[in-house]
Design a protein around this motif. Sequence first.
Motif, PDB file in Angstrom:
ATOM      1  N   ILE A 151      45.352  31.020  26.613  1.00 17.60           N
ATOM      2  CA  ILE A 151      46.240  31.965  27.300  1.00 17.60           C
ATOM      3  C   ILE A 151      45.659  32.250  28.678  1.00 17.60           C
ATOM      4  O   ILE A 151      44.484  32.581  28.805  1.00 17.60           O
ATOM      5  N   GLU A 152      46.491  32.131  29.702  1.00 17.25           N
ATOM      6  CA  GLU A 152      46.079  32.507  31.056  1.00 17.25           C
ATOM      7  C   GLU A 152      46.799  33.799  31.428  1.00 17.25           C
ATOM      8  O   GLU A 152      48.035  33.833  31.464  1.00 17.25           O
ATOM      9  N   ALA A 153      46.047  34.838  31.694  1.00 15.29           N
ATOM     10  CA  ALA A 153      46.643  36.129  32.050  1.00 15.29           C
ATOM     11  C   ALA A 153      46.900  36.189  33.551  1.00 15.29           C
ATOM     12  O   ALA A 153      46.011  35.922  34.361  1.00 15.29           O
ATOM     13  N   VAL A 154      48.133  36.532  33.918  1.00 17.81           N
ATOM     14  CA  VAL A 154      48.497  36.763  35.317  1.00 17.81           C
ATOM     15  C   VAL A 154      48.751  38.266  35.453  1.00 17.81           C
ATOM     16  O   VAL A 154      49.673  38.792  34.838  1.00 17.81           O
ATOM     17  N   GLU A 155      47.930  38.951  36.234  1.00 21.66           N
ATOM     18  CA  GLU A 155      48.020  40.413  36.330  1.00 21.66           C
ATOM     19  C   GLU A 155      48.784  40.830  37.583  1.00 21.66           C
ATOM     20  O   GLU A 155      48.557  40.285  38.663  1.00 21.66           O
ATOM     21  N   GLU A 156      49.660  41.811  37.410  1.00 19.98           N
ATOM     22  CA  GLU A 156      50.331  42.454  38.537  1.00 19.98           C
ATOM     23  C   GLU A 156      50.263  43.966  38.343  1.00 19.98           C
ATOM     24  O   GLU A 156      50.320  44.459  37.223  1.00 19.98           O
ATOM     25  N   ASP A 157      50.164  44.686  39.452  1.00 20.62           N
ATOM     26  CA  ASP A 157      50.032  46.136  39.415  1.00 20.62           C
ATOM     27  C   ASP A 157      51.367  46.783  39.778  1.00 20.62           C
ATOM     28  O   ASP A 157      51.852  46.644  40.908  1.00 20.62           O
ATOM     29  N   GLY A 158      51.937  47.504  38.832  1.00 27.68           N
ATOM     30  CA  GLY A 158      53.186  48.222  39.104  1.00 27.68           C
ATOM     31  C   GLY A 158      53.009  49.471  39.928  1.00 27.68           C
ATOM     32  O   GLY A 158      53.995  50.076  40.371  1.00 27.68           O
ATOM     33  N   GLN A 159      51.744  49.900  40.131  1.00 24.49           N
ATOM     34  CA  GLN A 159      51.414  51.024  41.022  1.00 24.49           C
ATOM     35  C   GLN A 159      52.099  52.332  40.634  1.00 24.49           C
ATOM     36  O   GLN A 159      52.336  53.192  41.475  1.00 24.49           O
ATOM     37  N   GLU A 192      60.061  44.560  40.776  1.00 23.15           N
ATOM     38  CA  GLU A 192      59.717  43.476  41.699  1.00 23.15           C
ATOM     39  C   GLU A 192      58.649  42.561  41.093  1.00 23.15           C
ATOM     40  O   GLU A 192      58.751  41.329  41.162  1.00 23.15           O
ATOM     41  N   LYS A 193      57.620  43.148  40.475  1.00 21.20           N
ATOM     42  CA  LYS A 193      56.547  42.348  39.882  1.00 21.20           C
ATOM     43  C   LYS A 193      57.032  41.587  38.653  1.00 21.20           C
ATOM     44  O   LYS A 193      56.583  40.470  38.389  1.00 21.20           O
ATOM     45  N   ALA A 194      57.954  42.175  37.905  1.00 22.20           N
ATOM     46  CA  ALA A 194      58.504  41.470  36.740  1.00 22.20           C
ATOM     47  C   ALA A 194      59.247  40.215  37.192  1.00 22.20           C
ATOM     48  O   ALA A 194      59.101  39.137  36.589  1.00 22.20           O
ATOM     49  N   GLU A 195      60.038  40.346  38.250  1.00 19.35           N
ATOM     50  CA  GLU A 195      60.744  39.172  38.778  1.00 19.35           C
ATOM     51  C   GLU A 195      59.762  38.098  39.229  1.00 19.35           C
ATOM     52  O   GLU A 195      59.970  36.899  38.982  1.00 19.35           O
ATOM     53  N   LYS A 196      58.677  38.501  39.893  1.00 18.78           N
ATOM     54  CA  LYS A 196      57.675  37.530  40.355  1.00 18.78           C
ATOM     55  C   LYS A 196      57.048  36.797  39.175  1.00 18.78           C
ATOM     56  O   LYS A 196      56.895  35.569  39.198  1.00 18.78           O
ATOM     57  N   LEU A 197      56.669  37.552  38.144  1.00 25.17           N
ATOM     58  CA  LEU A 197      56.016  36.929  36.986  1.00 25.17           C
ATOM     59  C   LEU A 197      56.921  35.890  36.333  1.00 25.17           C
ATOM     60  O   LEU A 197      56.466  34.824  35.915  1.00 25.17           O
TER      61      LEU A 197
END
Length: 369
Positions: free
Chosen positions: A27-35, A43-48
């Motif tokens: 599993i490769e985790a891609v992290e995004e911060d919803g702030q 916006e981050k959900a769309e990017k992921l």
Amino acid sequence: SETTVVDAEKLAISEINAAGGVLGKQIEAVEEDGQSDWPTFAEKAEKLIDQDGVAVVFGCWTSASRKAVLPVFESKDHMLWYPVQYEGQECSKNVFYTGAAPNQQIEPAVDWLLENKGPDFFLVGSDYVFPRTANNVIKEQLAANGGNTVGEDYLPLGDTEVTPIIAKIQSALPDGGVIFNSLNGDSNVAFFKQLKAAGMTPDKYPVMSVSIAEEEVRQIGTDFLEGHYASWNYFQTVETPENEKWVADFKAEYGDERVTNDPMEAAYIMVYLWKQAVEEAGTADDLDAVRMAAYGQEFAAPEGPVTMNSNHHLSKTVRIGEIQGDGMFNIVWATDGPIDPVPWNQYVPETQGFACDWSDPEKGGKYEV
């Protein structure tokens, strides 16, 4: 609060990878911060989904953040696993909910308070979807069971100007009574400090919180919280072999001063439940196959056994804890095993008699029983 669930998810991922991964892949985790900002979450959900091409998203904290990303997952027919207790009144084909539905947290807490602390309730919450909807449920439940809603007030999320609310509680409950608290975030610090400063102690003004767990106790301090209550499915003090191991493993990874709590545990186990569903489906890419394979998945969680239902919610044990001087919760009440989830509330008139079943396309997200 949000960063702790990421830590729990990363621990699960590292354990799964160390044991061979999923279907022979890591599993490769891609992290995004919803702030803590709802449009940023969307916006981050769309990017992921669109740029990173992830197989699944584990994410969100507040219901406001979940509501913001929901159209993204539904329009793109993708998959979100959501780890925090919430207000119910939702049952999406594209979301798996591993925290409590109201009948697994809020409703048992109200019943316990009516039996043990009295009939008069003042409701205080942050001004967004979870507290507003939760308090509608509570008001209907109190009306149906001989309780009284003597007052209700809200603060903007993060607002610390709590003096007017303290005055309203004192006016509505001059001789004491129950305070049901669905404040989220920093507002709790000011609220509990001013409660104590006003001499409103837990023996006369017991507070039942549904968004304060061990991490929040650690941040706020027991000087202001000791003797008050919270309702969750998991506490760090749960006595199961699985919990003993999980707490030890978490502290070994992140430090002995760290604590575990309910949203973290729900975040940790959802990674394993997704893994099991993927392995049963034989694919991580066919989301419909993964979704169908998730139904009936069982896991020996730190909180006790859990089972994923076809309404996308878990059967879970319910517990009420009293905050102790050491920052831990003394469990004063628990159900005798897991309670099945009810996402469409049965106290609220417009959703009485409705259920959800995504295993049956003719029933789907909302059908009349």
